[in-house]
Write an enzyme that holds these catalytic residues in place. Structure first.
Site, PDB file in Angstrom:
ATOM      1  N   ARG A   2      -2.632  11.640  -8.976  1.00 53.03           N
ATOM      2  CA  ARG A   2      -1.743  11.184 -10.044  1.00 53.03           C
ATOM      3  C   ARG A   2      -2.000  11.975 -11.318  1.00 53.03           C
ATOM      4  NH1 ARG A   2      -2.207   4.711 -10.061  1.00 53.03           N
ATOM      5  NH2 ARG A   2      -2.097   5.149 -12.280  1.00 53.03           N
ATOM      6  N   ARG A  57      -0.043  -7.264 -17.916  1.00 57.67           N
ATOM      7  CA  ARG A  57      -1.043  -6.416 -18.559  1.00 57.67           C
ATOM      8  C   ARG A  57      -1.172  -6.704 -20.051  1.00 57.67           C
ATOM      9  NH1 ARG A  57      -0.930  -1.992 -14.605  1.00 57.67           N
ATOM     10  NH2 ARG A  57      -2.494  -0.435 -15.101  1.00 57.67           N
ATOM     11  N   LYS A 103      -7.808  -2.765  -7.427  1.00 64.95           N
ATOM     12  CA  LYS A 103      -6.722  -3.743  -7.271  1.00 64.95           C
ATOM     13  C   LYS A 103      -5.782  -3.348  -6.139  1.00 64.95           C
ATOM     14  CE  LYS A 103      -5.171  -3.118 -11.467  1.00 64.95           C
ATOM     15  NZ  LYS A 103      -6.117  -2.043 -11.848  1.00 64.95           N
ATOM     16  N   ARG A 105      -6.387   5.131 -20.929  1.00 63.87           N
ATOM     17  CA  ARG A 105      -6.063   3.943 -20.135  1.00 63.87           C
ATOM     18  C   ARG A 105      -7.176   2.907 -20.198  1.00 63.87           C
ATOM     19  NH1 ARG A 105      -5.306   6.936 -14.961  1.00 63.87           N
ATOM     20  NH2 ARG A 105      -5.031   4.916 -13.947  1.00 63.87           N
ATOM     21  N   ARG A 139      -9.437   9.882  -7.064  1.00 65.58           N
ATOM     22  CA  ARG A 139      -8.398   9.118  -6.359  1.00 65.58           C
ATOM     23  C   ARG A 139      -7.288  10.022  -5.841  1.00 65.58           C
ATOM     24  NH1 ARG A 139      -5.755   3.843  -9.030  1.00 65.58           N
ATOM     25  NH2 ARG A 139      -5.200   5.243 -10.737  1.00 65.58           N
TER      26      ARG A 139
END
Ligand code: ADP
Ligand code: ADP
Ligand code: ZN
Length: 209
Positions: free
Chosen positions: A153, A88, A13, A164, A122
């Site tokens: 992160r 969300r 996204k 998640r 990531r």
């Protein structure tokens, strides 16, 4: 055009939203970025949100709705925007209907195995929101766009990633049917490479404009 990007963590996204926003010259509104900045700066919102974000849970709807209300009221949103990471939950989507008219929902579909691979490699820039993956970074440690040092992160660790993904499937995935029912949903194969996904999204958005 007012656009929502919907999809699980790691679907792409942020990567796609950043490119589409540059192309269309509209702001990218990433609620994850807004929350991470608030946490770093220890603002009242940041202090409330910290424990939720770090454990991979959703931050309470009231806080997010307030953030989005303020953000959409700013001048730069008058020509359109991309919401990246909001809504969300169904209550967030219902609150959004009262303050905005959404033109299209871009859903990125990616299977869980690929998501885990993407999230574990990531690297992000907290300053400008750019996203990278270790597989293509080489020995680069700074952001190509702004020079800031890239970080991993805290919530991209395997345990939190699992939470998640569970949270996505139980609380966010119902939005797919919600927006399909309103005739707004466009689904894209997010398993393709970044350029191919981008080309399909832009093709659809141009046809709608
Ligand atoms: P999201 O915002 O949906 O959580 P990101 O845009 O941050 O996802 O992408 C997650 C990770 O996957 C990043 O490391 C990014 O570089 C990588 N990535 C994004 N799109 C693709 C793609 N189409 N194919 C492979 N890797 C991708
Ligand atoms: P990802 O790129 O993995 O999809 P984000 O950067 O969008 O993740 O969000 C990171 C975290 O911020 C989420 O796990 C959640 O704790 C919080 N968050 C972001 N957007 C929302 C939202 N709309 N509602 C509730 N919590 C949110
Ligand atoms: Zn940067």
């Amino acid at each position: 055009m007012n656009i929502i990007f919907l999809g699980p963590p790691g679907a792409g996204k942020g990567t796609q939203a950043q490119r589409v926003c540059e192309e269309l010259n509209i702001p990218q509104i990433s609620t994850g970025d807004i929350l991470r900045r608030a946490i770093k700066e220890e603002t009242p919102v940041g202090l409330k949100a910290k424990a939720f974000v770090e454990s991979g849970a959703l931050v309470p709807d009231e806080i997010l709705v307030e953030i989005i209300k303020d953000r959409l009221a700013q001048d730069d949103c008058s020509k359109g925007y991309i919401l990246d990471g909001f809504p969300r939950t169904v209550p967030q989507a219902e609150a959004l209907e009262k303050i905005a008219k959404i033109d299209v929902v871009v859903e990125l579909a990616v299977d869980d195995e690929a998501l885990i691979r993407r999230l574990s490699g990531r690297r992000v820039c907290l300053k400008c929101g750019a996203t990278y993956h270790v597989s293509t970074l080489g020995d680069r440690t700074t952001c190509e766009k702004c020079g800031e040092t890239l970080i991993q992160r805290k919530d991209d660790n395997p345990e939190t990633v699992k939470n998640r993904l569970d949270v996505y499937h139980s609380q966010t995935a119902p939005l797919i049917a919600f927006y399909e029912g309103k005739g707004l949903l466009k689904t894209f194969d997010g398993m393709q490479d970044i350029d191919a996904v981008y080309a399909s999204i832009m093709g659809t958005l141009r046809a709608l404009a």
